[in-house]
Design an enzyme around this catalytic site. Structure first.
Site, PDB file in Angstrom:
ATOM      1  N   LYS A  22       0.833  -1.215   0.000  1.00 57.04           N
ATOM      2  CA  LYS A  22       0.000   0.000   0.000  1.00 57.04           C
ATOM      3  C   LYS A  22       0.862   1.257   0.000  1.00 57.04           C
ATOM      4  CE  LYS A  22      -1.787   1.882   3.946  1.00 57.04           C
ATOM      5  NZ  LYS A  22      -1.705   3.340   4.117  1.00 57.04           N
ATOM      6  N   ASN A  23       1.810   1.328   0.929  1.00 56.43           N
ATOM      7  CA  ASN A  23       2.524   2.597   1.089  1.00 56.43           C
ATOM      8  C   ASN A  23       3.530   2.863  -0.034  1.00 56.43           C
ATOM      9  OD1 ASN A  23       0.960   3.275   3.228  1.00 56.43           O
ATOM     10  ND2 ASN A  23       2.442   2.675   4.801  1.00 56.43           N
ATOM     11  N   CYS A 117      -5.249   8.510   9.146  1.00 55.00           N
ATOM     12  CA  CYS A 117      -5.547   7.950  10.461  1.00 55.00           C
ATOM     13  C   CYS A 117      -5.144   8.940  11.543  1.00 55.00           C
ATOM     14  CB  CYS A 117      -4.782   6.648  10.659  1.00 55.00           C
ATOM     15  SG  CYS A 117      -5.363   5.315   9.600  1.00 55.00           S
ATOM     16  N   ARG A 122      -0.102  15.268  13.332  1.00 53.39           N
ATOM     17  CA  ARG A 122       0.738  14.782  12.216  1.00 53.39           C
ATOM     18  C   ARG A 122       1.094  15.970  11.335  1.00 53.39           C
ATOM     19  NH1 ARG A 122      -1.934   9.409   9.704  1.00 53.39           N
ATOM     20  NH2 ARG A 122       0.140   9.098   8.835  1.00 53.39           N
ATOM     21  N   ASP A 306       3.484   0.531  12.181  1.00 50.49           N
ATOM     22  CA  ASP A 306       2.269  -0.013  11.563  1.00 50.49           C
ATOM     23  C   ASP A 306       1.999  -1.464  11.959  1.00 50.49           C
ATOM     24  OD1 ASP A 306       1.910   2.434  10.399  1.00 50.49           O
ATOM     25  OD2 ASP A 306       2.691   1.854   8.433  1.00 50.49           O
ATOM     26  N   ARG A 398      -9.356   0.055   3.701  1.00 52.25           N
ATOM     27  CA  ARG A 398      -8.491   1.069   3.086  1.00 52.25           C
ATOM     28  C   ARG A 398      -7.170   0.455   2.665  1.00 52.25           C
ATOM     29  NH1 ARG A 398      -6.405   5.355   6.840  1.00 52.25           N
ATOM     30  NH2 ARG A 398      -4.865   5.057   5.221  1.00 52.25           N
TER      31      ARG A 398
END
Ligand code: EPU
Length: 429
Positions: A22-23, A117, A122, A306, A398
């Site tokens: 994903k990232n 999230c 952040r 994560d 997601r």
């Protein structure tokens, strides 16, 4: 609204295939707009974060075509509107990669402040510091839009004050076509940074040092289209590893890069779990009791933040007291209240959780507080005795491709049920 209903206590067994990361995907997809021709990107995960990025690409004028379920062709030649509005950006953190990519291509961009999230504050100060050092003027305009403008992007020397994945990627995107050399120091070293750089280099960029503390970007004038395959998802793999361990199962996790999993493998082994590495798969199984282990999350190659909720969930069932320290975010233990509802004995003080292991968790109604916390709830539910209902599953979807189907193929009992409740409006994904 949908929720998962999970019957726990079934050991997971069999084989599972890990999807594209994903990232990495959420950085590589915006990066494609820097090319002067079409890019074909393979091993794209089918997740909602990726769908949002495709919508943004179409909105700004790119042509996006799925060639098959996991391969996309992006033609960025007609991108003309360097604006990403709030309605799109609020849905995900990675929308901010359009700041760097649009700035790199057009010398200007207007992108809404990102969603994502909620783990406490952040900020994006390091992104802005990098853009300004490259010659851009950055201002906050009406409606929370970040406006970036540069006459010329010129290579420079940037030392990041904190190790940040997002700013490392964003500044590389802005600098790849700069005039001269940009030297980035104290950068993040995550596998997806290396993957993004490999993609850019396959388009004709000249970037060296990805995976170390210093990255040198030699600016190039042109980037051409390329075909590229995204690396496997380290965190999805880690999540299946922990799930196998938590349910006392035996799972072969395929299509992984074992090197990316070393920090997870190390902690699992110390907690009493068996892990065997092969070329591109790992087998994880457990026979005996889980034992306490302490963890501190850190930027790569440290233990990934994560994986913190999933690992804390595992340790909640381990004999003894484990200490989990969150080294990246201010507030990533919000899910602990949900685990407590399932019988976990965990005390949180700021960034530290003291986990007193219990012999078993028990099913209860819980919520997915965010993506990885949601994965942790699934693991807890599959390991617990009895039934667990998990709400707010949209967070899980997601970032995990076909999560129900994959866990079911390993024997898990998970039903997705539809509940008639008013839709949640305005909640940032
Ligand atoms: N930070 C600053 N200033 C900045 C940027 C970051 O102080 O300008 C701080 C953050 O507040 C945080 C730390 O630096 O405390 C690290 O943040 P980073 O920028 O590395 O995180 P990110 O880019 O926002 C990405 C992943 C996250 C993952 C982190 C850390 C994406 C889209 N997101 O976020 O992934 O937790 O790196 O590895 O790549 C997830 O997949 O569940 C997820 C949240």
């Amino acid at each position: 609204m949908e929720k998962f209903v999970v019957k726990g206590g079934i050991p997971l067994t069999g084989e599972v295939e890990i999807s594209g990361a994903k990232n990495a995907a959420v950085a590589i997809i915006p990066a494609a707009i820097l090319a002067e021709g079409p890019c074909v990107i393979e091993n794209i995960p089918e997740i909602s974060d990726v769908s949002v990025l495709f919508k943004i690409l179409c909105e700004i004028g790119a042509e996006v075509k799925m060639l098959n379920r996991h391969t996309v062709r992006i033609d960025p030649r007609h991108v003309g509107i360097p604006i990403v509005p709030y309605e799109m950006a609020r849905r995900m953190r990675a929308s901010y990669y359009f700041m760097g990519a649009l700035l790199g291509r057009f010398g200007r961009a207007s992108v809404s402040m990102p969603g994502g999230c909620d783990f406490g504050v952040r900020p994006i100060d390091q992104h802005i510091k990098g853009f300004e050092a490259l010659g851009a003027t950055v201002s906050l305009a009406d409606g929370g839009m970040v406006d970036l403008r540069a006459q010329e992007i010129v290579g420079t020397h940037i030392y990041f004050d904190t190790v940040t994945v997002g700013a490392t990627i964003n500044v590389i995107l802005a600098a790849v076509k700069a005039k001269g050399i940009t030297i980035l120091e104290n950068v993040a070293k995550e596998p997806h940074i290396v993957d993004l750089v490999n993609f850019l280099n396959s388009m004709g960029a000249d970037i060296r040092g990805a995976g170390t503390d210093v990255i040198k970007v030699h600016g190039v004038e042109h980037l051409h289209g390329a075909t590229y395959s995204i690396i496997p998802d380290q965190i999805e793999a880690g999540t299946f590893m922990v799930a196998a361990a938590a349910t006392k199962g035996d799972v072969l996790i395929k299509n992984v890069i074992p090197k990316h999993l070393e920090s997870i493998t190390d902690k699992l082994t110390k907690a009493g779990v068996n892990v065997e590495e092969y070329d591109d798969s790992v087998r994880v199984w457990r026979e005996g009791e889980l034992v306490k282990e302490s963890i501190k999350t850190m930027p790569h190659p440290g233990f990934p933040t994560d994986m913190q909720p999933q690992m804390t969930t595992l340790l909640a069932m381990a004999r003894g007291t484990s200490i989990v320290t969150e080294g990246v975010y201010d507030n990533r233990f919000k899910y602990v209240d949900e685990l407590r509802r399932m019988g976990a004995n965990i005390q949180v003080d700021g960034r530290v959780a003291v986990v007193e292991g219990v012999s078993t968790l028990v099913g209860a109604p819980v919520k997915a507080m965010d993506l990885r916390a949601g994965a942790a709830m699934l693991i807890a539910a599959m390991a617990a005795t009895g039934m667990t209902e998990i709400e707010d599953i949209q967070y899980i979807e997601r970032g995990y491709e076909h999560v129900v189907e994959k866990f079911r193929s390993l024997g898990a009992s998970i039903e997705r049920i539809h509940v008639q409740e008013p839709e949640l409006v305005g909640k940032a994904l």
